[in-house]
Design a protein around this motif. Structure first.
Motif, mmCIF file in Angstrom:
data_model
loop_
_atom_site.group_PDB
_atom_site.id
_atom_site.type_symbol
_atom_site.label_atom_id
_atom_site.label_comp_id
_atom_site.label_asym_id
_atom_site.label_seq_id
_atom_site.Cartn_x
_atom_site.Cartn_y
_atom_site.Cartn_z
ATOM 1 N N LEU A 185 36.562 -27.070 -82.540
ATOM 2 C CA LEU A 185 36.378 -27.085 -83.991
ATOM 3 C C LEU A 185 36.707 -25.772 -84.307
ATOM 4 N N PRO A 186 37.379 -25.855 -86.007
ATOM 5 C CA PRO A 186 37.832 -24.618 -86.292
ATOM 6 C C PRO A 186 36.652 -23.775 -86.532
ATOM 7 N N ARG A 187 35.381 -24.238 -86.787
ATOM 8 C CA ARG A 187 34.196 -23.407 -86.807
ATOM 9 C C ARG A 187 33.089 -24.042 -86.093
ATOM 10 N N ALA A 188 32.414 -23.301 -85.194
ATOM 11 C CA ALA A 188 31.468 -23.921 -84.202
ATOM 12 C C ALA A 188 30.184 -24.099 -84.856
ATOM 13 N N PRO A 189 29.438 -24.876 -84.555
ATOM 14 C CA PRO A 189 28.117 -25.280 -85.238
ATOM 15 C C PRO A 189 27.141 -24.626 -84.323
ATOM 16 N N ARG A 190 26.092 -24.218 -84.827
ATOM 17 C CA ARG A 190 25.068 -23.412 -83.856
ATOM 18 C C ARG A 190 24.037 -24.736 -83.330
ATOM 19 N N VAL A 191 24.131 -24.787 -82.051
ATOM 20 C CA VAL A 191 23.439 -25.950 -81.493
ATOM 21 C C VAL A 191 22.381 -25.236 -80.531
ATOM 22 N N VAL A 192 21.231 -25.752 -80.691
ATOM 23 C CA VAL A 192 19.975 -25.430 -79.781
ATOM 24 C C VAL A 192 19.345 -26.572 -79.163
ATOM 25 N N VAL A 193 19.086 -26.224 -78.028
ATOM 26 C CA VAL A 193 18.517 -27.405 -76.996
ATOM 27 C C VAL A 193 17.192 -26.913 -76.719
ATOM 28 N N ALA A 194 16.179 -27.815 -77.082
ATOM 29 C CA ALA A 194 14.681 -27.632 -76.866
ATOM 30 C C ALA A 194 13.975 -28.779 -76.143
ATOM 31 N N TYR A 195 13.367 -28.282 -75.063
ATOM 32 C CA TYR A 195 12.648 -29.186 -74.125
ATOM 33 C C TYR A 195 11.387 -28.518 -73.404
ATOM 34 N N GLY A 196 10.461 -29.257 -73.263
ATOM 35 C CA GLY A 196 9.177 -28.757 -72.650
ATOM 36 C C GLY A 196 9.277 -28.480 -71.084
ATOM 37 N N GLY A 197 8.591 -27.790 -70.570
ATOM 38 C CA GLY A 197 8.503 -27.444 -69.065
ATOM 39 C C GLY A 197 8.985 -26.074 -68.846
ATOM 40 N N VAL A 198 9.350 -25.230 -69.836
ATOM 41 C CA VAL A 198 9.956 -23.986 -69.749
ATOM 42 C C VAL A 198 9.093 -23.112 -70.868
ATOM 43 N N SER A 199 9.386 -21.863 -70.937
ATOM 44 C CA SER A 199 8.916 -21.116 -71.879
ATOM 45 C C SER A 199 9.325 -21.467 -73.165
ATOM 46 N N ASN A 248 9.355 -19.316 -76.064
ATOM 47 C CA ASN A 248 9.905 -18.208 -76.670
ATOM 48 C C ASN A 248 11.320 -18.137 -76.534
ATOM 49 N N PRO A 249 12.254 -18.407 -75.458
ATOM 50 C CA PRO A 249 13.599 -18.291 -75.531
ATOM 51 C C PRO A 249 13.930 -19.242 -76.652
ATOM 52 N N GLN A 250 13.552 -20.421 -76.967
ATOM 53 C CA GLN A 250 13.791 -21.397 -77.627
ATOM 54 C C GLN A 250 13.702 -20.919 -79.213
ATOM 55 N N LEU A 251 12.396 -20.419 -79.284
ATOM 56 C CA LEU A 251 12.134 -19.778 -80.654
ATOM 57 C C LEU A 251 13.209 -18.705 -81.183
ATOM 58 N N ILE A 252 13.456 -17.823 -80.073
ATOM 59 C CA ILE A 252 14.484 -16.745 -80.396
ATOM 60 C C ILE A 252 15.805 -17.382 -80.779
ATOM 61 N N ALA A 253 16.217 -18.597 -79.934
ATOM 62 C CA ALA A 253 17.557 -19.158 -80.511
ATOM 63 C C ALA A 253 17.452 -19.851 -81.562
ATOM 64 N N LEU A 254 16.283 -20.185 -82.190
ATOM 65 C CA LEU A 254 16.234 -20.849 -83.723
ATOM 66 C C LEU A 254 16.324 -19.838 -84.647
#
Length: 172
Positions: free
Chosen positions: A48-62, A64-70
């Motif tokens: 794509l000419p500009r990239a979307p910001r994609v965040v993947v989130a699922y349980g079983g892991v901390s 915190n990294p997902q909150l930071i990614a958001l």
């Protein structure tokens, strides 16, 4: 691809800005499927000419990294129901502006184990949105579960070719 391509095309049609608001939300039943969908989204985003910001989130892991990614927002979030609700509870995600909501493997997300969480997610979303259900098997029982959650739904069914359709000279 069935839903990512049109979603990304819609997203490209919107003006880009510094503030990223969650407009595209994909709900999946498992961590493995979330990772798979995110992988496909990443490959598509490279083109794509500009990239979307994609965040993947699922349980079983901390969480915190997902909150930071958001932080700073996201254009597309791919999540499992429980983790999505966790992120909202931690004030890391605000789904009030979602325009396109996808239920991948809808038959599993509408089953009794996920239905309560799904209803909680639906209550967080704006009333005016497009909801897309994708499933390899969407029998009458699942359709009955989906009906109260949809407004004026349309349906596209793709039937598999029968086995005897192969040419006689083709060995299977």
């Amino acid at each position: 691809l069935a839903y990512l391509l049109p979603l990304l095309q819609q997203w490209l049609g919107r003006p880009g800005g510094r503030v990223r608001r969650l407009r595209l939300l994909v709900l999946v039943p498992t961590r493995e499927l979330a990772q798979q969908v995110a992988g496909v989204a990443a490959v598509l985003a490279q083109q794509l000419p500009r990239a979307p910001r994609v965040v993947v989130a699922y349980g079983g892991v901390s969480i915190n990294p997902q909150l930071i990614a958001l932080r700073g927002g996201a254009d597309l979030v791919i999540a499992t129901p429980g983790r999505l609700l966790d992120l909202v509870a931690h004030n890391g995600l605000h789904p009030g502006e979602v325009e396109h909501f996808v239920l991948d493997e809808a038959d599993r997300l509408l089953a009794p184990g996920f239905a309560e969480e799904l209803d909680r997610v639906l209550a967080l979303l704006p009333a005016r949105r497009q909801t897309l259900l994708f499933s390899a098997t969407l029998g009458p029982a699942v359709q009955a579960l989906a009906a109260p959650r949809l407004h004026a739904p349309g349906s596209i069914t793709v039937a598999a070719a029968p086995q005897e359709a192969a040419a006689p000279a083709v060995r299977q």
